[in-house]
Structures are given as structure tokens and as C-alpha cells.
Write a protein that holds these residues in place. Structure first.
Motif, PDB file in Angstrom:
ATOM      1  N   ASP A 138      39.504  35.574  32.116  1.00 30.74           N
ATOM      2  CA  ASP A 138      40.708  36.402  32.040  1.00 30.74           C
ATOM      3  C   ASP A 138      40.764  37.165  30.722  1.00 30.74           C
ATOM      4  OD1 ASP A 138      42.290  35.794  34.531  1.00 30.74           O
ATOM      5  OD2 ASP A 138      42.036  33.763  33.777  1.00 30.74           O
ATOM      6  N   GLU A 139      40.470  36.474  29.610  1.00 34.60           N
ATOM      7  CA  GLU A 139      40.491  37.115  28.297  1.00 34.60           C
ATOM      8  C   GLU A 139      39.354  38.142  28.175  1.00 34.60           C
ATOM      9  OE1 GLU A 139      40.529  33.842  28.786  1.00 34.60           O
ATOM     10  OE2 GLU A 139      42.578  33.308  28.189  1.00 34.60           O
ATOM     11  N   ILE A 140      38.183  37.803  28.708  1.00 40.34           N
ATOM     12  CA  ILE A 140      37.057  38.736  28.649  1.00 40.34           C
ATOM     13  C   ILE A 140      37.398  40.042  29.379  1.00 40.34           C
ATOM     14  CG2 ILE A 140      34.687  39.118  29.456  1.00 40.34           C
ATOM     15  CD1 ILE A 140      34.189  36.103  28.956  1.00 40.34           C
ATOM     16  N   CYS A 141      38.021  39.912  30.534  1.00 44.40           N
ATOM     17  CA  CYS A 141      38.328  41.090  31.342  1.00 44.40           C
ATOM     18  C   CYS A 141      39.398  41.978  30.708  1.00 44.40           C
ATOM     19  CB  CYS A 141      38.778  40.673  32.741  1.00 44.40           C
ATOM     20  SG  CYS A 141      37.448  40.071  33.788  1.00 44.40           S
ATOM     21  N   ARG A 142      40.108  41.467  29.717  1.00 42.84           N
ATOM     22  CA  ARG A 142      41.127  42.276  29.047  1.00 42.84           C
ATOM     23  C   ARG A 142      40.567  43.064  27.864  1.00 42.84           C
ATOM     24  NH1 ARG A 142      44.808  37.880  30.412  1.00 42.84           N
ATOM     25  NH2 ARG A 142      44.374  36.791  28.451  1.00 42.84           N
ATOM     26  N   VAL A 143      39.280  42.933  27.585  1.00 45.90           N
ATOM     27  CA  VAL A 143      38.678  43.646  26.457  1.00 45.90           C
ATOM     28  C   VAL A 143      38.605  45.138  26.768  1.00 45.90           C
ATOM     29  CG1 VAL A 143      36.559  43.965  25.122  1.00 45.90           C
ATOM     30  CG2 VAL A 143      37.381  41.657  25.633  1.00 45.90           C
ATOM     31  N   GLU A 144      39.208  45.928  25.922  1.00 42.13           N
ATOM     32  CA  GLU A 144      39.235  47.381  26.119  1.00 42.13           C
ATOM     33  C   GLU A 144      37.837  47.970  25.963  1.00 42.13           C
ATOM     34  OE1 GLU A 144      41.545  51.349  24.370  1.00 42.13           O
ATOM     35  OE2 GLU A 144      42.005  49.341  23.600  1.00 42.13           O
ATOM     36  N   GLY A 145      37.482  48.834  26.888  1.00 39.01           N
ATOM     37  CA  GLY A 145      36.189  49.510  26.837  1.00 39.01           C
ATOM     38  C   GLY A 145      35.092  48.851  27.634  1.00 39.01           C
ATOM     39  N   LEU A 146      35.339  47.644  28.117  1.00 37.23           N
ATOM     40  CA  LEU A 146      34.336  46.960  28.934  1.00 37.23           C
ATOM     41  C   LEU A 146      34.237  47.645  30.296  1.00 37.23           C
ATOM     42  CD1 LEU A 146      32.514  44.404  28.652  1.00 37.23           C
ATOM     43  CD2 LEU A 146      34.302  43.158  29.879  1.00 37.23           C
ATOM     44  N   THR A 147      33.014  47.883  30.752  1.00 38.78           N
ATOM     45  CA  THR A 147      32.804  48.533  32.051  1.00 38.78           C
ATOM     46  C   THR A 147      32.879  47.538  33.193  1.00 38.78           C
ATOM     47  OG1 THR A 147      31.332  50.144  31.009  1.00 38.78           O
ATOM     48  CG2 THR A 147      31.219  49.949  33.410  1.00 38.78           C
ATOM     49  N   GLY A 148      32.270  46.378  32.992  1.00 38.25           N
ATOM     50  CA  GLY A 148      32.219  45.440  34.096  1.00 38.25           C
ATOM     51  C   GLY A 148      31.749  44.057  33.684  1.00 38.25           C
ATOM     52  N   ILE A 149      31.764  43.177  34.685  1.00 37.75           N
ATOM     53  CA  ILE A 149      31.273  41.802  34.566  1.00 37.75           C
ATOM     54  C   ILE A 149      30.050  41.679  35.460  1.00 37.75           C
ATOM     55  CG2 ILE A 149      31.779  39.361  34.985  1.00 37.75           C
ATOM     56  CD1 ILE A 149      33.383  40.582  32.694  1.00 37.75           C
ATOM     57  N   TYR A 150      28.982  41.127  34.897  1.00 38.52           N
ATOM     58  CA  TYR A 150      27.738  40.951  35.636  1.00 38.52           C
ATOM     59  C   TYR A 150      27.442  39.450  35.676  1.00 38.52           C
ATOM     60  CZ  TYR A 150      22.891  41.926  37.097  1.00 38.52           C
ATOM     61  OH  TYR A 150      21.706  42.000  37.782  1.00 38.52           O
ATOM     62  N   VAL A 151      27.354  38.890  36.870  1.00 44.35           N
ATOM     63  CA  VAL A 151      27.223  37.441  37.043  1.00 44.35           C
ATOM     64  C   VAL A 151      25.754  37.027  37.058  1.00 44.35           C
ATOM     65  CG1 VAL A 151      27.741  35.485  38.542  1.00 44.35           C
ATOM     66  CG2 VAL A 151      29.400  37.353  38.313  1.00 44.35           C
ATOM     67  N   GLY A 152      25.447  35.975  36.304  1.00 42.36           N
ATOM     68  CA  GLY A 152      24.114  35.375  36.308  1.00 42.36           C
ATOM     69  C   GLY A 152      24.145  34.054  37.049  1.00 42.36           C
TER      70      GLY A 152
END
Length: 259
Positions: free
Chosen positions: A152-166
Motif C-alpha cells: 500500500d505504501e509502495i503504491c503511493r509513491v509519486e512518479g512510480l509507473t507500476g508494480i512488477y511481480v517476481g
């Protein structure tokens, strides 16, 4: 100026990628010829340096395929170098906190909003800082229990394009083997949670699927940016099929590459 990756994401519900782990000049072009939307270059686990990637990116300047580079951390220097060489985006491995995600974004942005040093290497990119940083996509690769807890905190970072799952490291972090990523309900639920949380935040959702069958399943679960196979996997599968045709034998399952 939008990048090929940004254009592909804007035009398609899903985009499909290949993966390059060695200094091959043929792999990326063959992925492009096969109709893949993007190719990823692996500087974390592959046999590539950022200098190798710069040369491969230059070769792809006039090949219709988007490019991303996976890097092992948030060190600004290699991130800046691959972007200066023309990469459309970076995937930063093992992100476990909002602070790490913010550092990754800062490495793609010039002052005062970031720490990227100016030095574009490809004439076709131009020299306007705002345009150069606008075309740079940055993905936080979430692949541990700590990253899962902080999503949740990661997704609130301004400027982030996306989340890539490993999936492989995520499975290991949750107490399973890497080959169990696609069979353990808790791992599958974790991947779905990451996807839903990122999508709700308006971020692109990506995943390393390893096969076309799994890639299709992940598309059905809402992932947008799906990596299907590395060049070594594609070569092994094609070589096995040719040998089977020649000898009249069935194709043995190939060894998977889990990332």
C-alpha cells in the motif's frame, strides 16, 4: 515525447514481453519479429552489464519493440546510464519499502525532483530534460513478504509507473520452492493482492509469467505487462520441437527459468 512502452500500454489491454539474459544481438530482434511488444534486459540475474545493454539498445533504435532493463538496486548511476542509452523503462528488483521505491523514481528524475545526472547518449532522444524524464517508466519489482506487506505504501509513491511481480522469489519468501509459485494458493493470492492494490492505485501491473499458458492466466487476472519467456527458453523450446519433428519423438518439457 512518449516512449514505445508508454504507447504500447496506452493502446493495449495487455502487452507481451520477451526477456534477454545474455549479450545476444539476435534475441531482441527475433522477439520483435514474432510480434512481442517489449523486451526486457536482465542486469540482475543475466550475463549483461549496463554497458552491454547500451549497445543492444542502440541496435534496437529502429526495431519496433519497447525496452525495459531490470537492475538489482536503486543505485542512480546504472539506472541513469541505461535510460541515457534509450531504455524506455527500468524494473528495480527486490523493492520492499516506499523509501526504496522513491529512490528508484528519484534515479529517473533530474533535479530538483530527483538525482539523475544529465547525459543522453542517443541523438534521437533529444536534449530536453523534461521530455527525457517523462519517457522514463519505473517499475518496483515486489517479490518478498516484506514487499507484500508494504505494498500500500509502495503504491503511493509519486512518479512510480507500476508494480512488477517476481513469482519465484515471492514463493521462496513465503516458504515454498520457486517451482511452486503457480500452485500454492497463498502465493497466488499474494500475486492477486499485489495486482489489485496496484491497479486500484492507478499503476501498471506486470509479472514474470515464464510461459504462454501462465501468461494467459495472468492476463485473465488483470495483469497488463506480462513477460513470457527468455531467449534461452525460446531457443530451447524451438530446438526441442525441431528435434522431435526430425526423430518422430514427443517434445520433452523444457527447464523453466524462474525470475
Amino acid at each position: 515525447m512518449a516512449s514505445r512502452l508508454q504507447d504500447a500500454l496506452a493502446d493495449n489491454a495487455q502487452i507481451w514481453g520477451g526477456w534477454v539474459v545474455g549479450p545476444t544481438v539476435l534475441g531482441p530482434e527475433e522477439f520483435a519479429a514474432a510480434g512481442y511488444d517489449y523486451v526486457g534486459f536482465d542486469v540482475q540475474h543475466g550475463y549483461l552489464s549496463d554497458a552491454d545493454v547500451a549497445l543492444l539498445l542502440r541496435r534496437l533504435e529502429h526495431v519496433p519493440i519497447a525496452t525495459v532493463v531490470r537492475l538489482p538496486g536503486v543505485d542512480a548511476a546504472p539506472i541513469g546510464r541505461v535510460l541515457d542509452a534509450g531504455a524506455d523503462g527500468v524494473v528495480i528488483a527486490m523493492v520492499e519499502s516506499a523509501a526504496q521505491a522513491a529512490a528508484a523514481v528519484a534515479a529517473t528524475r533530474y533535479a530538483p525532483g530527483g538525482v539523475r545526472s544529465f547525459g543522453p547518449l542517443r541523438a534521437g532522444l533529444g536534449i530536453e530534460p523534461a521530455a527525457l524524464q517523462a519517457r522514463a517508466s519505473v517499475f518496483a519489482m515486489v517479490e518478498t513478504a516484506r514487499g507484500l506487506a508494504a505494498i500500500d505504501e509502495i503504491c503511493r509513491v509519486e512518479g512510480l509507473t507500476g508494480i512488477y511481480v517476481g513469482p519465484a522469489d515471492l514463493a521462496i519468501s513465503l516458504g515454498h520452492g520457486p517451482t511452486e509459485a503457480w500452485t500454492r494458493p497463498d502465493v497466488l493470492n499474494a500475486m492477486q493482492h499485489l495486482q489489485r492494490t496496484a491497479a486500484k492505485a492507478g499503476l501498471v501491473t506486470g509479472i514474470h509469467a515464464n510461459t504462454g499458458t501462465i501468461g494467459n492466466a495472468m492476463a485473465q487476472k488483470g495483469f497488463q505487462m506480462i513477460t513470457l519467456a527468455s531467449e534461452s527458453q525460446a531457443l530451447r523450446r524451438g530446438a526441442a520441437a525441431h528435434l522431435a519433428e526430425a526423430t518422430g519423438q514427443s517434445v520433452a518439457p523444457g527447464q523453466q527459468r524462474y525470475c
